[in-house]
Design a protein around this motif. Structure first.
Motif, PDB file in Angstrom:
ATOM      1  N   VAL A   7      42.592  44.229  29.140  1.00  0.00           N
ATOM      2  CA  VAL A   7      42.358  45.177  30.224  1.00  0.00           C
ATOM      3  C   VAL A   7      41.238  46.149  29.841  1.00  0.00           C
ATOM      4  O   VAL A   7      40.326  46.408  30.632  1.00  0.00           O
ATOM      5  CB  VAL A   7      43.672  45.922  30.569  1.00  0.00           C
ATOM      6  N   TYR A   8      41.278  46.646  28.624  1.00  0.00           N
ATOM      7  CA  TYR A   8      40.225  47.566  28.175  1.00  0.00           C
ATOM      8  C   TYR A   8      38.882  46.840  28.081  1.00  0.00           C
ATOM      9  O   TYR A   8      37.831  47.409  28.384  1.00  0.00           O
ATOM     10  CB  TYR A   8      40.595  48.201  26.836  1.00  0.00           C
ATOM     11  N   LYS A   9      38.902  45.584  27.671  1.00  0.00           N
ATOM     12  CA  LYS A   9      37.653  44.827  27.564  1.00  0.00           C
ATOM     13  C   LYS A   9      37.060  44.561  28.947  1.00  0.00           C
ATOM     14  O   LYS A   9      35.843  44.659  29.130  1.00  0.00           O
ATOM     15  CB  LYS A   9      37.881  43.517  26.811  1.00  0.00           C
ATOM     16  N   VAL A  20      30.424  41.621  36.931  1.00  0.00           N
ATOM     17  CA  VAL A  20      30.808  40.595  35.970  1.00  0.00           C
ATOM     18  C   VAL A  20      31.459  39.429  36.718  1.00  0.00           C
ATOM     19  O   VAL A  20      32.490  39.607  37.361  1.00  0.00           O
ATOM     20  CB  VAL A  20      31.794  41.143  34.911  1.00  0.00           C
ATOM     21  N   PRO A  21      30.846  38.225  36.652  1.00  0.00           N
ATOM     22  CA  PRO A  21      31.445  37.051  37.313  1.00  0.00           C
ATOM     23  C   PRO A  21      32.760  36.637  36.645  1.00  0.00           C
ATOM     24  O   PRO A  21      32.989  36.911  35.460  1.00  0.00           O
ATOM     25  CB  PRO A  21      30.391  35.952  37.126  1.00  0.00           C
ATOM     26  N   THR A  22      33.583  35.947  37.401  1.00  0.00           N
ATOM     27  CA  THR A  22      34.869  35.473  36.893  1.00  0.00           C
ATOM     28  C   THR A  22      34.668  34.581  35.673  1.00  0.00           C
ATOM     29  O   THR A  22      35.392  34.694  34.681  1.00  0.00           O
ATOM     30  CB  THR A  22      35.623  34.690  37.984  1.00  0.00           C
ATOM     31  N   ARG A  23      33.684  33.691  35.736  1.00  0.00           N
ATOM     32  CA  ARG A  23      33.423  32.767  34.627  1.00  0.00           C
ATOM     33  C   ARG A  23      33.130  33.548  33.340  1.00  0.00           C
ATOM     34  O   ARG A  23      33.605  33.187  32.267  1.00  0.00           O
ATOM     35  CB  ARG A  23      32.241  31.848  34.993  1.00  0.00           C
ATOM     36  N   THR A  24      32.381  34.635  33.434  1.00  0.00           N
ATOM     37  CA  THR A  24      32.069  35.454  32.251  1.00  0.00           C
ATOM     38  C   THR A  24      33.337  36.082  31.689  1.00  0.00           C
ATOM     39  O   THR A  24      33.529  36.111  30.474  1.00  0.00           O
ATOM     40  CB  THR A  24      31.045  36.551  32.612  1.00  0.00           C
ATOM     41  N   LEU A  25      34.206  36.575  32.574  1.00  0.00           N
ATOM     42  CA  LEU A  25      35.470  37.168  32.112  1.00  0.00           C
ATOM     43  C   LEU A  25      36.314  36.125  31.387  1.00  0.00           C
ATOM     44  O   LEU A  25      36.884  36.403  30.335  1.00  0.00           O
ATOM     45  CB  LEU A  25      36.254  37.755  33.288  1.00  0.00           C
ATOM     46  N   ILE A  26      36.367  34.911  31.935  1.00  0.00           N
ATOM     47  CA  ILE A  26      37.150  33.843  31.313  1.00  0.00           C
ATOM     48  C   ILE A  26      36.605  33.528  29.923  1.00  0.00           C
ATOM     49  O   ILE A  26      37.359  33.387  28.964  1.00  0.00           O
ATOM     50  CB  ILE A  26      37.137  32.577  32.210  1.00  0.00           C
ATOM     51  N   THR A  35      45.167  34.246  34.203  1.00  0.00           N
ATOM     52  CA  THR A  35      45.323  35.430  33.356  1.00  0.00           C
ATOM     53  C   THR A  35      44.322  36.509  33.753  1.00  0.00           C
ATOM     54  O   THR A  35      44.664  37.691  33.823  1.00  0.00           O
ATOM     55  CB  THR A  35      45.159  35.059  31.869  1.00  0.00           C
ATOM     56  N   VAL A  36      43.084  36.107  34.041  1.00  0.00           N
ATOM     57  CA  VAL A  36      42.071  37.084  34.482  1.00  0.00           C
ATOM     58  C   VAL A  36      42.532  37.744  35.781  1.00  0.00           C
ATOM     59  O   VAL A  36      42.442  38.965  35.929  1.00  0.00           O
ATOM     60  CB  VAL A  36      40.692  36.410  34.661  1.00  0.00           C
ATOM     61  N   ARG A  37      43.045  36.942  36.696  1.00  0.00           N
ATOM     62  CA  ARG A  37      43.508  37.502  37.980  1.00  0.00           C
ATOM     63  C   ARG A  37      44.682  38.459  37.777  1.00  0.00           C
ATOM     64  O   ARG A  37      44.751  39.508  38.416  1.00  0.00           O
ATOM     65  CB  ARG A  37      43.880  36.375  38.932  1.00  0.00           C
ATOM     66  N   ARG A  38      45.602  38.101  36.890  1.00  0.00           N
ATOM     67  CA  ARG A  38      46.732  39.002  36.601  1.00  0.00           C
ATOM     68  C   ARG A  38      46.249  40.313  35.992  1.00  0.00           C
ATOM     69  O   ARG A  38      46.723  41.389  36.347  1.00  0.00           O
ATOM     70  CB  ARG A  38      47.728  38.326  35.662  1.00  0.00           C
TER      71      ARG A  38
END
Length: 169
Positions: A7-9, A20-26, A35-38
């Motif tokens: 969460v902090y990251k 930040v795109p979803t792919r980058t977060l993953i 997990t990213v969505r949660r």
């Protein structure tokens, strides 16, 4: 990486990159899409972070309408007793003999450093000022510790013979 760290990251990534795109977060968090969505739902719903998905820029960003109010995640606060406990434990880990546990101890020491570290980088100064003197410490041959640790980790039975000084037996 635990939920709190993720969460902090996420918060840091959005602050530093804007979108930040979803792919980058993953990839950065090394987790699944679910997990990213949660984690994003946790940030929005429970921690009231103004994160929205921007369809035109195809990524997550902070809502501009909420940008006027400064949002910050709750910090991690320690009492003085807890800080002293962390420093004592760090000192204990720092003075362990190198051996079987060394690869497992280093990440723990780094984590304690990051918890105590301040913006002005005072951790080395703090550890230099705080010294914990061992009382009646006995030296133990590292080979003995390694033998016992190996037996425990491999589920072997140990038979110990020792000399008790109190009874001289």
């Amino acid at each position: 990486m635990g939920e709190t760290e993720r969460v902090y990251k996420i918060e840091r990534l959005i602050r530093s990159r804007g979108v930040v795109p979803t792919r980058t977060l993953i990839e950065e968090l090394e987790v699944s899409v679910a997990t990213v969505r949660r984690d994003l739902a946790l940030l929005r719903d429970r921690l009231h972070s103004p994160i929205v998905y921007d369809h035109t820029r195809r990524g997550y960003r902070f809502d501009e309408s909420a940008a006027k109010t400064q949002h910050e995640l709750p910090g991690l606060w320690f009492s003085s007793r807890e800080i002293h406990g962390l420093l004592a434990f760090y000192h204990f880990l720092d003075n362990l003999e190198p051996g079987l546990l060394t690869p497992h101890i280093e990440p723990l020491k780094k984590r304690i450093e990051s918890l105590i570290e301040t913006k002005d980088g005072a951790f080395p100064e703090i550890t230099r000022r705080v010294r914990i003197l061992p009382q009646a410490a006995r030296t133990i041959a590292p080979s003995c510790f390694e033998l016992v640790a190996h037996a425990l980790l491999t589920r072997k039975r140990l038979r110990l013979r020792y000399h008790g000084r109190a009874r001289d037996a």
